[in-house]
Motif scaffolding. Structure first.
Motif, PDB file in Angstrom:
ATOM      1  N   ILE A   7       1.904  10.168  -0.257  1.00 21.09           N
ATOM      2  CA  ILE A   7       2.444  10.422  -1.677  1.00 21.09           C
ATOM      3  C   ILE A   7       3.360   9.127  -1.966  1.00 21.09           C
ATOM      4  CG2 ILE A   7       3.955  11.670  -3.142  1.00 21.09           C
ATOM      5  CD1 ILE A   7       3.144  14.143  -0.983  1.00 21.09           C
ATOM      6  N   PRO A   8       2.898   8.251  -2.920  1.00 18.48           N
ATOM      7  CA  PRO A   8       3.688   7.097  -3.318  1.00 18.48           C
ATOM      8  C   PRO A   8       5.046   7.271  -3.316  1.00 18.48           C
ATOM      9  CG  PRO A   8       1.743   7.295  -4.497  1.00 18.48           C
ATOM     10  CD  PRO A   8       1.685   8.647  -3.903  1.00 18.48           C
ATOM     11  N   GLU A   9       5.609   8.209  -3.914  1.00 22.68           N
ATOM     12  CA  GLU A   9       6.942   8.668  -4.185  1.00 22.68           C
ATOM     13  C   GLU A   9       7.750   8.893  -3.213  1.00 22.68           C
ATOM     14  OE1 GLU A   9       4.685   9.345  -7.863  1.00 22.68           O
ATOM     15  OE2 GLU A   9       4.572  10.049  -5.694  1.00 22.68           O
ATOM     16  N   LEU A  10       7.032   9.287  -1.905  1.00 22.74           N
ATOM     17  CA  LEU A  10       7.687   9.467  -0.722  1.00 22.74           C
ATOM     18  C   LEU A  10       7.565   8.444   0.328  1.00 22.74           C
ATOM     19  CD1 LEU A  10       7.094  13.665  -0.324  1.00 22.74           C
ATOM     20  CD2 LEU A  10       9.199  12.183  -1.318  1.00 22.74           C
ATOM     21  N   CYS A  11       6.365   8.025   0.377  1.00 22.48           N
ATOM     22  CA  CYS A  11       6.130   6.796   1.354  1.00 22.48           C
ATOM     23  C   CYS A  11       7.054   5.702   1.125  1.00 22.48           C
ATOM     24  CB  CYS A  11       4.734   6.558   1.444  1.00 22.48           C
ATOM     25  SG  CYS A  11       4.332   5.235   2.732  1.00 22.48           S
ATOM     26  N   THR A  12       7.725   5.384   2.407  1.00 19.52           N
ATOM     27  CA  THR A  12       8.777   4.190   2.444  1.00 19.52           C
ATOM     28  C   THR A  12       7.931   3.009   3.034  1.00 19.52           C
ATOM     29  OG1 THR A  12       9.550   4.690   4.493  1.00 19.52           O
ATOM     30  CG2 THR A  12      10.623   5.636   2.531  1.00 19.52           C
ATOM     31  N   GLY A  13       6.801   2.954   3.280  1.00 18.58           N
ATOM     32  CA  GLY A  13       6.159   1.982   4.234  1.00 18.58           C
ATOM     33  C   GLY A  13       6.637   1.604   5.576  1.00 18.58           C
ATOM     34  N   CYS A  14       7.386   2.478   6.325  1.00 20.86           N
ATOM     35  CA  CYS A  14       7.993   2.358   7.346  1.00 20.86           C
ATOM     36  C   CYS A  14       7.143   1.769   8.844  1.00 20.86           C
ATOM     37  CB  CYS A  14       8.769   3.514   7.897  1.00 20.86           C
ATOM     38  SG  CYS A  14       7.964   4.724   8.468  1.00 20.86           S
ATOM     39  N   GLY A  15       5.760   2.407   8.560  1.00 25.21           N
ATOM     40  CA  GLY A  15       4.913   1.799   9.593  1.00 25.21           C
ATOM     41  C   GLY A  15       4.773   2.954  10.856  1.00 25.21           C
ATOM     42  N   GLU A  16       5.700   3.950  10.873  1.00 19.01           N
ATOM     43  CA  GLU A  16       5.698   4.960  11.875  1.00 19.01           C
ATOM     44  C   GLU A  16       4.098   5.369  12.012  1.00 19.01           C
ATOM     45  OE1 GLU A  16       6.571   6.962  15.259  1.00 19.01           O
ATOM     46  OE2 GLU A  16       7.364   5.210  14.319  1.00 19.01           O
ATOM     47  N   CYS A  17       3.555   5.833  11.105  1.00 19.23           N
ATOM     48  CA  CYS A  17       2.051   6.374  11.177  1.00 19.23           C
ATOM     49  C   CYS A  17       1.209   5.404  11.790  1.00 19.23           C
ATOM     50  CB  CYS A  17       1.664   6.817   9.628  1.00 19.23           C
ATOM     51  SG  CYS A  17       1.898   5.503   8.527  1.00 19.23           S
ATOM     52  N   VAL A  18       1.237   4.184  11.340  1.00 20.27           N
ATOM     53  CA  VAL A  18       0.518   3.246  12.077  1.00 20.27           C
ATOM     54  C   VAL A  18       0.712   3.037  13.375  1.00 20.27           C
ATOM     55  CG1 VAL A  18       0.134   0.810  12.014  1.00 20.27           C
ATOM     56  CG2 VAL A  18       0.763   1.770   9.991  1.00 20.27           C
ATOM     57  N   SER A  19       1.746   3.248  14.127  1.00 23.41           N
ATOM     58  CA  SER A  19       2.075   3.018  15.254  1.00 23.41           C
ATOM     59  C   SER A  19       1.671   4.120  16.331  1.00 23.41           C
ATOM     60  CB  SER A  19       3.566   2.767  15.696  1.00 23.41           C
ATOM     61  OG  SER A  19       4.341   3.862  15.360  1.00 23.41           O
ATOM     62  N   ILE A  20       1.573   5.331  15.536  1.00 24.04           N
ATOM     63  CA  ILE A  20       1.292   6.484  16.133  1.00 24.04           C
ATOM     64  C   ILE A  20      -0.420   7.091  16.092  1.00 24.04           C
ATOM     65  CG2 ILE A  20       1.285   8.133  14.303  1.00 24.04           C
ATOM     66  CD1 ILE A  20       3.458   8.669  17.559  1.00 24.04           C
ATOM     67  N   CYS A  21      -0.975   6.423  15.460  1.00 17.81           N
ATOM     68  CA  CYS A  21      -2.341   6.519  15.294  1.00 17.81           C
ATOM     69  C   CYS A  21      -3.340   5.950  16.309  1.00 17.81           C
ATOM     70  CB  CYS A  21      -2.978   5.783  13.794  1.00 17.81           C
ATOM     71  SG  CYS A  21      -4.845   6.334  13.432  1.00 17.81           S
ATOM     72  N   ALA A  22      -4.035   6.657  17.011  1.00 18.52           N
ATOM     73  CA  ALA A  22      -4.577   5.958  18.145  1.00 18.52           C
ATOM     74  C   ALA A  22      -6.003   5.495  17.764  1.00 18.52           C
ATOM     75  CB  ALA A  22      -4.907   7.217  19.245  1.00 18.52           C
ATOM     76  N   PHE A  23      -6.143   5.547  16.435  1.00 22.72           N
ATOM     77  CA  PHE A  23      -7.662   5.253  16.200  1.00 22.72           C
ATOM     78  C   PHE A  23      -7.771   3.748  15.306  1.00 22.72           C
ATOM     79  CE2 PHE A  23      -7.596   9.695  16.455  1.00 22.72           C
ATOM     80  CZ  PHE A  23      -8.138  10.015  17.588  1.00 22.72           C
ATOM     81  N   GLY A  24      -6.509   3.074  14.953  1.00 22.11           N
ATOM     82  CA  GLY A  24      -6.223   2.245  14.048  1.00 22.11           C
ATOM     83  C   GLY A  24      -6.894   2.476  12.552  1.00 22.11           C
ATOM     84  N   ALA A  25      -6.395   3.896  12.165  1.00 30.55           N
ATOM     85  CA  ALA A  25      -6.871   4.455  10.916  1.00 30.55           C
ATOM     86  C   ALA A  25      -5.981   4.154   9.728  1.00 30.55           C
ATOM     87  CB  ALA A  25      -7.508   5.895  10.825  1.00 30.55           C
ATOM     88  N   ILE A  26      -4.814   3.456  10.026  1.00 28.63           N
ATOM     89  CA  ILE A  26      -3.858   3.393   8.969  1.00 28.63           C
ATOM     90  C   ILE A  26      -3.294   2.071   8.964  1.00 28.63           C
ATOM     91  CG2 ILE A  26      -1.643   4.431   8.243  1.00 28.63           C
ATOM     92  CD1 ILE A  26      -2.047   6.649  10.082  1.00 28.63           C
ATOM     93  N   LYS A  27      -3.126   1.381   7.680  1.00 27.84           N
ATOM     94  CA  LYS A  27      -2.636   0.493   7.319  1.00 27.84           C
ATOM     95  C   LYS A  27      -1.618   0.469   6.256  1.00 27.84           C
ATOM     96  CE  LYS A  27      -6.372  -2.662   9.015  1.00 27.84           C
ATOM     97  NZ  LYS A  27      -7.114  -3.876   8.303  1.00 27.84           N
TER      98      LYS A  27
END
Length: 247
Positions: A7-27
């Motif tokens: 959700i654009p209004e909530l996402c801060t672009g912190c990158g925590e999801c990128v570091s947690i994803c084991a599949f390289g599915a998030i940028k």
């Protein structure tokens, strides 16, 4: 078709999801988390997001959640290194024994290797396993993540384990990431603690987050098996029980 998005209004672009994803599915693109074709909709990033900004469409989640009831038993990969059963394999058995006892289910070890590897099955049973699946083949003498994962994925689709853990070694990380991708389930890497939410039969997977500044506890509610790699030396092996019986 299921969708996952931030959700654009909530996402801060912190990158925590990128570091947690084991599949390289998030940028992170222009300050917003975006998802590519590697995403298996496991939901790990949903739980990890500090802003609750990631959403998976509920219809898909409910369908997957209903399927989780078919899964049972705890699996541990018993790593063999240079022809010897590794100490971390016994550590993971001790942890797996705790999880299986809390769930009231069986602990099963996966033993893959070259000629003679079956000799370790008895040791695994003495250290807590109820059942040992053995693959003994010259092709398995040396670790190869694709060959090992093919064998494990085939059995997992048949037996449907509820939880699958391995040590976060070089081999363990490579193997578990491939298996999770093939099974389209979540994987939490480098955990320092695992426990059970008995009421929901969820594996609580704790690991450092945000550069190690906090400890995050992650769950995988909608897919099975619940998979995790655990840092070595987090638990001690159980003392061997020579009277213990298994399959």
């Amino acid at each position: 078709m299921a969708k996952i998005y931030a959700i654009p209004e909530l996402c801060t672009g912190c990158g925590e999801c990128v570091s947690i994803c084991a599949f390289g599915a998030i940028k992170i693109v222009d300050g917003l988390a975006t998802f590519n074709e590697n995403c298996v909709l496991c939901g790990v990033c949903v739980d990890a997001c500090p802003e609750n900004a990631i959403v998976i469409e509920e219809a898909e989640k409910e369908e997957r959640r209903a399927e989780t009831k078919e899964f049972k038993n705890v699996w541990v990969w018993a790593e063999v290194e240079e022809g010897k059963l590794s100490k971390v394999a016994l550590e993971m058995l001790a942890l797996g024994r705790q999880l299986a006892d809390e769930l009231g289910t069986k602990l099963e070890a996966l033993l893959l290797g070259g000629e003679g590897v079956s000799r370790f099955a008895g040791e695994l049973i003495r250290h807590g396993a109820d059942r040992v699946y053995v693959w003994e083949d010259p092709k398995l003498e040396l670790f190869h993540d694709e060959v090992f994962s093919d064998a494990i994925v085939k059995l997992a689709k048949e037996k449907k384990p509820e939880i699958f853990i391995a040590a976060a070694t070089t081999f363990g990380r490579a193997l578990m990431a491939r298996v999770a991708a093939e099974l389209k389930t979540g994987l939490t890497a480098d955990c320092t603690e695992l426990s059970i939410d008995k009421e929901r039969r969820l594996l609580l997977q704790t690991r450092p987050a945000l550069g190690g500044n906090i400890m995050a506890t992650i769950t995988c509610e909608d897919t099975r098996p619940q998979m995790a790699t655990v840092r070595p030396h987090m638990v001690k092996p159980l003392p061997p029980d020579d009277e213990r019986k298994g399959e």
